[in-house]
Design an enzyme around this catalytic site. Structure first.
Site, PDB file in Angstrom:
ATOM      1  N   GLU A  56     -35.911  -1.594 -48.953  1.00 27.35           N
ATOM      2  CA  GLU A  56     -35.201  -0.315 -49.107  1.00 27.35           C
ATOM      3  C   GLU A  56     -34.138  -0.151 -48.019  1.00 27.35           C
ATOM      4  O   GLU A  56     -34.013   0.917 -47.404  1.00 27.35           O
ATOM      5  CB  GLU A  56     -36.202   0.857 -49.056  1.00 27.35           C
ATOM      6  CG  GLU A  56     -37.303   0.759 -50.088  1.00 27.35           C
ATOM      7  CD  GLU A  56     -38.237   1.966 -50.128  1.00 27.35           C
ATOM      8  OE1 GLU A  56     -37.902   3.030 -49.561  1.00 27.35           O
ATOM      9  OE2 GLU A  56     -39.310   1.848 -50.746  1.00 27.35           O
TER      10      GLU A  56
ATOM     11  N   ASP B 268     -31.215   0.664 -45.758  1.00 25.01           N
ATOM     12  CA  ASP B 268     -29.994   1.460 -45.574  1.00 25.01           C
ATOM     13  C   ASP B 268     -29.815   1.732 -44.087  1.00 25.01           C
ATOM     14  O   ASP B 268     -30.782   1.824 -43.338  1.00 25.01           O
ATOM     15  CB  ASP B 268     -29.947   2.741 -46.422  1.00 25.01           C
ATOM     16  CG  ASP B 268     -31.191   3.599 -46.357  1.00 25.01           C
ATOM     17  OD1 ASP B 268     -31.954   3.493 -45.388  1.00 25.01           O
ATOM     18  OD2 ASP B 268     -31.387   4.396 -47.300  1.00 25.01           O
TER      19      ASP B 268
ATOM     20  N   GLU C 281     -46.623   2.709 -48.821  1.00 24.21           N
ATOM     21  CA  GLU C 281     -46.871   3.468 -47.588  1.00 24.21           C
ATOM     22  C   GLU C 281     -48.331   3.849 -47.396  1.00 24.21           C
ATOM     23  O   GLU C 281     -48.657   5.033 -47.263  1.00 24.21           O
ATOM     24  CB  GLU C 281     -45.942   4.695 -47.554  1.00 24.21           C
ATOM     25  CG  GLU C 281     -44.481   4.278 -47.544  1.00 24.21           C
ATOM     26  CD  GLU C 281     -43.501   5.435 -47.736  1.00 24.21           C
ATOM     27  OE1 GLU C 281     -43.854   6.577 -47.409  1.00 24.21           O
ATOM     28  OE2 GLU C 281     -42.381   5.176 -48.202  1.00 24.21           O
TER      29      GLU C 281
ATOM     30  N   HIS D 160     -35.446   1.394 -43.722  1.00 25.71           N
ATOM     31  CA  HIS D 160     -34.625   2.604 -43.553  1.00 25.71           C
ATOM     32  C   HIS D 160     -34.365   2.742 -42.051  1.00 25.71           C
ATOM     33  O   HIS D 160     -35.186   3.294 -41.314  1.00 25.71           O
ATOM     34  CB  HIS D 160     -35.356   3.845 -44.071  1.00 25.71           C
ATOM     35  CG  HIS D 160     -35.566   3.840 -45.550  1.00 25.71           C
ATOM     36  ND1 HIS D 160     -34.509   3.906 -46.440  1.00 25.71           N
ATOM     37  CD2 HIS D 160     -36.685   3.773 -46.301  1.00 25.71           C
ATOM     38  CE1 HIS D 160     -34.991   3.881 -47.683  1.00 25.71           C
ATOM     39  NE2 HIS D 160     -36.294   3.798 -47.631  1.00 25.71           N
TER      40      HIS D 160
ATOM     41  N   ASN E   5     -45.936  -2.084 -49.788  1.00 25.74           N
ATOM     42  CA  ASN E   5     -44.622  -1.682 -49.284  1.00 25.74           C
ATOM     43  C   ASN E   5     -44.816  -0.667 -48.153  1.00 25.74           C
ATOM     44  O   ASN E   5     -45.552   0.306 -48.330  1.00 25.74           O
ATOM     45  CB  ASN E   5     -43.844  -1.034 -50.449  1.00 25.74           C
ATOM     46  CG  ASN E   5     -42.357  -0.977 -50.219  1.00 25.74           C
ATOM     47  OD1 ASN E   5     -41.773  -1.951 -49.722  1.00 25.74           O
ATOM     48  ND2 ASN E   5     -41.722   0.133 -50.583  1.00 25.74           N
TER      49      ASN E   5
END
Ligand code: 9MR
Length: 389
Positions: free
Chosen positions: A306, A308, A199, A277, A241
């Site tokens: 990641e 979800d 990030e 996300h 990332n």
């Protein structure tokens, strides 16, 4: 718990909704139909089975008897790294282990490798929990992704205070080099890829996040971290990332520009992870595909790292969730992305419970480890891509 996603949500950033719901639904229905066809035989899909001489047992059994495959075998047959975040503290549970091992071929320690966890004070190294995960992976033939080497987000405590107090650039460089080298050497040959910088961009917006590393070392700190990591383990694949680019076009543009600059400067960066996300439960069709194609054209690998997908208030929330899982897998695999990692796998353990409140059930297994429609959607896409297409 405050995170990039939380900040984004508080700032009112929301994924762009489907522009043309009718055509999007038609596309999704088409995808689902194609997936089912792949399960029942390759003929209708127009995809060609690999020559018998090239098939492994797994590949053959997945092609001819997809129902007999575990999801992990389907991933292997598709040449896809299907990963999940895990916690060392859950590995002693039989259901957790069994579900994990039947489904995934890669794991990412959710928190155990973060600087605050593994190196909380200058002289304290807390290797135990990360060792436990890496040992488990070795014993069960799983890949391991290292998450992460550098991540300073002010509100979240991802970098320990003792590091944040170092204002002298030379001293900060010395400490970073020692940290990265120590961690990467310990897991050399066992962790094949790392999130070197997590990030680096503003949570909301399009600039570099004004974190401690940038503040002390300057904008080139991102490239510098990659160079240090490459020196520490020249064999490891090095990733940047990033979060919340799926629903912020300006931030996606900033990510592409940053990666282009790194590549043009000869930085040893191998890949870019898009976290996935999907806080609002959807992403506009085509956005991921376009983003991945643009990143791939710069010569880097791409991955979903990641994933979800919280359920929303749809009439059939689990079906809607499964559709989005399938859409994400399809767009990623169609763009030659070869890794999809979910951020946990059972609704029993998910950071979303802290972030959005309980009950949003964002993962492919329910709280009792029963597979949800989302898992079928993932499997269908893997089976569809099992010829490496
Ligand atoms: O899921 C992780 C949660 O358990 C931690 O408390 C938190 C802070 O370390 O990090 C969460 O994982 C984050 C990941 O490391 C980076 N991308 C955003 C994830 C969700 O916040």
């Amino acid at each position: 718990m405050r995170t990039a996603a939380l900040e984004a949500a508080e700032a009112g950033v929301r994924p762009r909704r489907f522009v043309a719901i009718a055509s999007a639904l038609a596309a999704v229905v088409g995808l689902a139909a194609a997936s089912l066809a792949a399960c029942s035989g390759a003929a209708e899909t127009g995809r060609v089975a690999p020559p018998a001489s090239q098939t492994t047992t797994t590949r053959a059994s997945c092609t001819h008897r997809p129902d007999a495959c575990t999801t992990r075998q389907a991933a292997d047959a598709a040449g896809v790294t299907l990963g999940t975040a895990v916690a060392a503290s859950h590995l002693d549970q039989a259901d957790y282990r069994r579900t994990l091992l039947e489904t995934f071929n890669s794991i990412t320690p959710e928190n155990e490798l973060k600087w605050s966890s593994i190196h909380p004070t200058p002289d304290t190294w807390n290797f135990g929990p990360a060792d436990q995960i890496v040992d488990f992976a070795q014993a069960n033939d799983l890949q391991v992704k290292g998450h992460n080497l550098i991540w300073d987000q002010k509100v979240i405590g991802s970098t320990p205070d003792w590091v944040l107090r170092i204002d002298d650039p030379a001293e900060l460089r010395r400490v970073i080099r020692d940290h990265i080298t120590t961690v990467m050497h310990r897991y050399r040959g066992k962790v094949d890829r790392w999130d070197v910088v997590n990030e680096p961009l503003d949570t909301v917006g399009s600039g570099l996040y004004d974190n401690h590393f940038r503040h002390v070392l300057g904008d080139d700190y991102v490239a510098e971290m990659f160079r240090i990591a490459h020196e520490a383990d020249p064999e490891a694949h090095l990733f940047l990332n990033e979060a919340a680019v799926e629903y912020q076009p300006a931030k996606a543009g900033a990510l592409i520009a940053l990666v282009k600059r790194l590549v043009d400067e000869g930085t040893p960066i191998d890949g870019v992870g898009v976290q996935g996300h999907l806080i609002s439960g959807s992403v506009e069709p085509g956005v991921l595909r376009t983003l991945f194609d643009e990143l791939r054209s710069l010569g880097v690998a791409v991955a979903i790292t990641e994933l979800d997908i919280p359920t929303s208030s749809d009439a059939r929330p689990l079906d809607a969730q499964a559709t989005v899982y399938g859409q994400v897998l399809a767009e990623c695999l169609d763009a030659s992305c070869r890794e999809v990692t979910t951020w946990g796998f059972t609704d029993r353990y998910t950071w979303i419970d802290d972030f959005l409140g309980p009950g949003r059930a964002p993962l492919p297994f329910d709280r009792s480890y029963r597979p949800k429609s989302a898992l079928n959607a993932i499997r269908d896409e893997l089976l569809l891509h099992q010829n490496g297409n």
